[in-house]
Write a protein that holds these residues in place. Structure first.
Motif, PDB file in Angstrom:
ATOM      1  N   LEU A 173      -0.863  12.795   7.076  1.00 29.82           N
ATOM      2  CA  LEU A 173      -0.298  13.985   6.433  1.00 29.82           C
ATOM      3  C   LEU A 173      -0.289  15.182   7.375  1.00 29.82           C
ATOM      4  CD1 LEU A 173      -1.768  13.851   2.801  1.00 29.82           C
ATOM      5  CD2 LEU A 173       0.467  13.042   3.614  1.00 29.82           C
ATOM      6  N   SER A 174      -1.252  15.223   8.279  1.00 32.83           N
ATOM      7  CA  SER A 174      -1.347  16.366   9.186  1.00 32.83           C
ATOM      8  C   SER A 174      -0.177  16.435  10.158  1.00 32.83           C
ATOM      9  CB  SER A 174      -2.664  16.329   9.967  1.00 32.83           C
ATOM     10  OG  SER A 174      -2.686  15.241  10.884  1.00 32.83           O
ATOM     11  N   VAL A 175       0.533  15.321  10.359  1.00 30.46           N
ATOM     12  CA  VAL A 175       1.671  15.324  11.281  1.00 30.46           C
ATOM     13  C   VAL A 175       3.003  15.163  10.546  1.00 30.46           C
ATOM     14  CG1 VAL A 175       0.314  14.466  13.201  1.00 30.46           C
ATOM     15  CG2 VAL A 175       1.470  12.827  11.708  1.00 30.46           C
ATOM     16  N   ALA A 176       2.984  15.098   9.217  1.00 28.65           N
ATOM     17  CA  ALA A 176       4.214  14.964   8.435  1.00 28.65           C
ATOM     18  C   ALA A 176       4.820  16.341   8.237  1.00 28.65           C
ATOM     19  CB  ALA A 176       3.924  14.296   7.093  1.00 28.65           C
ATOM     20  N   ASP A 177       5.613  16.763   9.210  1.00 25.47           N
ATOM     21  CA  ASP A 177       6.177  18.115   9.172  1.00 25.47           C
ATOM     22  C   ASP A 177       7.592  18.142   8.602  1.00 25.47           C
ATOM     23  OD1 ASP A 177       7.600  16.883  11.177  1.00 25.47           O
ATOM     24  OD2 ASP A 177       6.869  18.175  12.793  1.00 25.47           O
ATOM     25  N   THR A 207       7.789   8.206   6.364  1.00 30.56           N
ATOM     26  CA  THR A 207       7.316   7.570   7.598  1.00 30.56           C
ATOM     27  C   THR A 207       5.804   7.716   7.741  1.00 30.56           C
ATOM     28  OG1 THR A 207       9.428   7.991   8.695  1.00 30.56           O
ATOM     29  CG2 THR A 207       7.530   7.551  10.114  1.00 30.56           C
ATOM     30  N   ALA A 208       5.292   8.886   7.388  1.00 31.57           N
ATOM     31  CA  ALA A 208       3.848   9.112   7.474  1.00 31.57           C
ATOM     32  C   ALA A 208       3.084   8.162   6.571  1.00 31.57           C
ATOM     33  CB  ALA A 208       3.526  10.561   7.119  1.00 31.57           C
ATOM     34  N   LEU A 209       3.570   7.971   5.345  1.00 31.33           N
ATOM     35  CA  LEU A 209       2.872   7.079   4.420  1.00 31.33           C
ATOM     36  C   LEU A 209       3.001   5.626   4.856  1.00 31.33           C
ATOM     37  CD1 LEU A 209       3.607   8.663   0.913  1.00 31.33           C
ATOM     38  CD2 LEU A 209       1.624   8.982   2.414  1.00 31.33           C
ATOM     39  N   GLN A 210       4.113   5.273   5.488  1.00 37.77           N
ATOM     40  CA  GLN A 210       4.240   3.919   6.017  1.00 37.77           C
ATOM     41  C   GLN A 210       3.243   3.697   7.148  1.00 37.77           C
ATOM     42  OE1 GLN A 210       6.006   1.709   4.495  1.00 37.77           O
ATOM     43  NE2 GLN A 210       5.483   0.039   5.879  1.00 37.77           N
ATOM     44  N   ARG A 211       3.036   4.713   7.979  1.00 40.59           N
ATOM     45  CA  ARG A 211       2.035   4.599   9.037  1.00 40.59           C
ATOM     46  C   ARG A 211       0.635   4.442   8.444  1.00 40.59           C
ATOM     47  NH1 ARG A 211       3.523   8.918  13.887  1.00 40.59           N
ATOM     48  NH2 ARG A 211       5.425   7.883  14.593  1.00 40.59           N
ATOM     49  N   TYR A 212       0.372   5.171   7.375  1.00 40.72           N
ATOM     50  CA  TYR A 212      -0.918   5.020   6.668  1.00 40.72           C
ATOM     51  C   TYR A 212      -1.119   3.571   6.248  1.00 40.72           C
ATOM     52  CZ  TYR A 212      -3.652   4.854   2.313  1.00 40.72           C
ATOM     53  OH  TYR A 212      -4.519   4.497   1.309  1.00 40.72           O
ATOM     54  N   MET A 231       0.801  -1.225   0.000  1.00 43.91           N
ATOM     55  CA  MET A 231       0.000   0.000   0.000  1.00 43.91           C
ATOM     56  C   MET A 231       0.833   1.275   0.000  1.00 43.91           C
ATOM     57  SD  MET A 231      -3.454  -0.722   2.232  1.00 43.91           S
ATOM     58  CE  MET A 231      -4.090   0.895   1.767  1.00 43.91           C
ATOM     59  N   ALA A 232       2.115   1.195   0.321  1.00 41.56           N
ATOM     60  CA  ALA A 232       2.957   2.395   0.311  1.00 41.56           C
ATOM     61  C   ALA A 232       4.407   2.016   0.138  1.00 41.56           C
ATOM     62  CB  ALA A 232       2.774   3.208   1.587  1.00 41.56           C
ATOM     63  N   LYS A 233       5.133   2.851  -0.591  1.00 41.33           N
ATOM     64  CA  LYS A 233       6.567   2.682  -0.788  1.00 41.33           C
ATOM     65  C   LYS A 233       7.172   4.061  -0.969  1.00 41.33           C
ATOM     66  CE  LYS A 233       9.986   0.636  -3.912  1.00 41.33           C
ATOM     67  NZ  LYS A 233      10.173  -0.127  -5.172  1.00 41.33           N
ATOM     68  N   GLY A 234       8.076   4.425  -0.095  1.00 38.87           N
ATOM     69  CA  GLY A 234       8.697   5.736  -0.187  1.00 38.87           C
ATOM     70  C   GLY A 234       7.676   6.849  -0.074  1.00 38.87           C
TER      71      GLY A 234
END
Length: 391
Positions: A322-326, A334-339, A285-288
């Motif tokens: 995305l709201s915490v990907a600063d 890291t945010a997309l991996q958490r998603y 579901m996510a890569k990079g």
């Protein structure tokens, strides 16, 4: 300048992702390969897991409020003998789950998402297919034939079952035909009969039919799914012209009410159901800086009525990460991996339950007898799904 999300695909999932991104404080751009932003198909059922998100985004107000329908019940019947098997109250879902159960025409939901995205300042590019992508350190670059390359901080592939973006994340294996064909049509509401104000599912050997009101109650959405060979024509299209004779030749013995409703539909559209194995890990579901959403990640067979719901859930989780990907404490990757970690197991469970329902809905012989008996004894307990609706 803030972060920007590039989105491949301008259907319900892609526009939901755009709304989610703006709610997270990002800007967004949507690239749709079709010539116009529009939605084919007919009805959608939306459980509380999806409607609470739409309400949080403010979409259940304004024009969409007049186009949704609040069905009172789900009723399940045997398509052969016409007997009622079980039911579930839907009019108390607001009290039980904190959000309503709604039915809506796909075009009405799409229009509401489109209007919200436009009001949020999202650029929407039509006739613009994402043909390739490249991650270059701190950005993603996409190539769209006939246009200059575009760069953003992340890319979401919401480009459906036949996704181009998917190959970057989860490989390029093509979808496979499932052996099931969905015939879709609309009836004027009055032609639906007394059951028009509810969701009705008719279960029969190698087929089932579902009806429910859409378009503010103007029409009854009719979907009849049968088993049969793959039709000729573009396998990627979910809007073939349906041929009445082919539908009826695929049916076995059905009761008079099912036949009456099928015969009342003036025009059928045909959707050959293709699919993929259920998602097996977050890595699919996510890569990079690239993530998948909706059917691009986890196509759903329509036996749990959750295709749109899972895409909307995906978008809401995307909003959260995305709201915490600063870029300092939590970077985009890291945010997309958490998603992906948050979504893949739930989506796999819904995919598996949808596939299981296909066997149960289309059962014949002893399995049909066992299904009918179980439904009559445990009806509401089998039909209510707190793990799904309470999410």
């Amino acid at each position: 300048m803030g972060n920007e999300l590039l989105i491949a695909g301008g259907g319900i999932g892609g526009l939901a992702a755009a709304v989610a991104a703006t709610r997270a404080g990002w800007s967004a751009r949507v690239f749709e390969q079709a010539q116009t932003f529009s939605e084919v198909g007919a009805g959608i059922q939306l459980g509380p897991n999806a409607t609470r998100i739409l309400r949080d985004w403010g979409l259940l107000e304004g024009p969409l409020a007049e186009r949704v329908v609040h069905p009172q019940r789900l009723v399940v019947c045997d398509a052969v003998d016409g007997g009622a098997l079980g039911g579930l109250r839907l009019d108390d879902f607001e009290a039980r789950y904190g959000a309503p159960y709604l039915t809506v025409h796909r075009a009405d939901l799409h229009a509401a998402l489109f209007g919200t995205a436009v009001a949020s300042g999202v650029p929407l590019h039509v006739a613009t297919a994402v043909s390739s992508l490249l991650e270059t350190g701190d950005c993603v670059r996409v190539t769209c034939p006939g246009r200059a390359d575009a760069e953003g901080d992340a890319l979401v592939g919401a480009d459906g079952l036949w996704s181009t973006v998917r190959a970057h994340v989860a490989g390029s294996e093509a979808p496979r035909y499932t052996g099931h064909l969905a015939y879709r049509g609309l009836l004027p509401f009055a032609a639906g009969g007394a059951a028009s104000a509810q969701v009705t599912a008719w279960l029969g050997p190698r087929m089932h039919m579902v009806t429910y009101p859409v378009a503010g109650g103007e029409f009854l959405n009719v979907v009849c799914i049968v088993e049969g060979p793959q039709p000729s024509g573009d396998a990627r299209s979910w809007d073939h012209e349906g041929v009445r004779e082919q539908l009826f030749s695929s049916l076995g013995r059905i009761c008079s009410e099912v036949r009456r409703q099928l015969e009342s539909v003036a025009q059928w559209r045909l959707w050959p159901l293709n699919g993929r194995p259920r998602v097996a890990s977050a890595a699919q579901m996510a890569k990079g800086r690239v993530a998948l959403l909706g059917d691009a990640a986890h196509p759903m067979l329509p036996y749990l009525a959750q295709g749109a719901g899972m895409a909307i859930e995906d978008a809401r989780e995307l909003q959260r990460v995305l709201s915490v990907a600063d870029g300092r404490v939590i970077d985009v990757e890291t945010a997309l991996q958490r998603y992906a970690l948050s979504r893949w197991q739930r989506c796999a469970r819904v995919q598996a339950r949808s596939l299981r329902n296909a066997t149960i809905f289309h059962a014949g012989g002893p399995l049909r007898i066992a299904r009918n008996l179980s439904m009559r004894v445990l009806g509401e307990k089998l039909l209510d799904l707190p793990w799904l609706y309470g999410h």
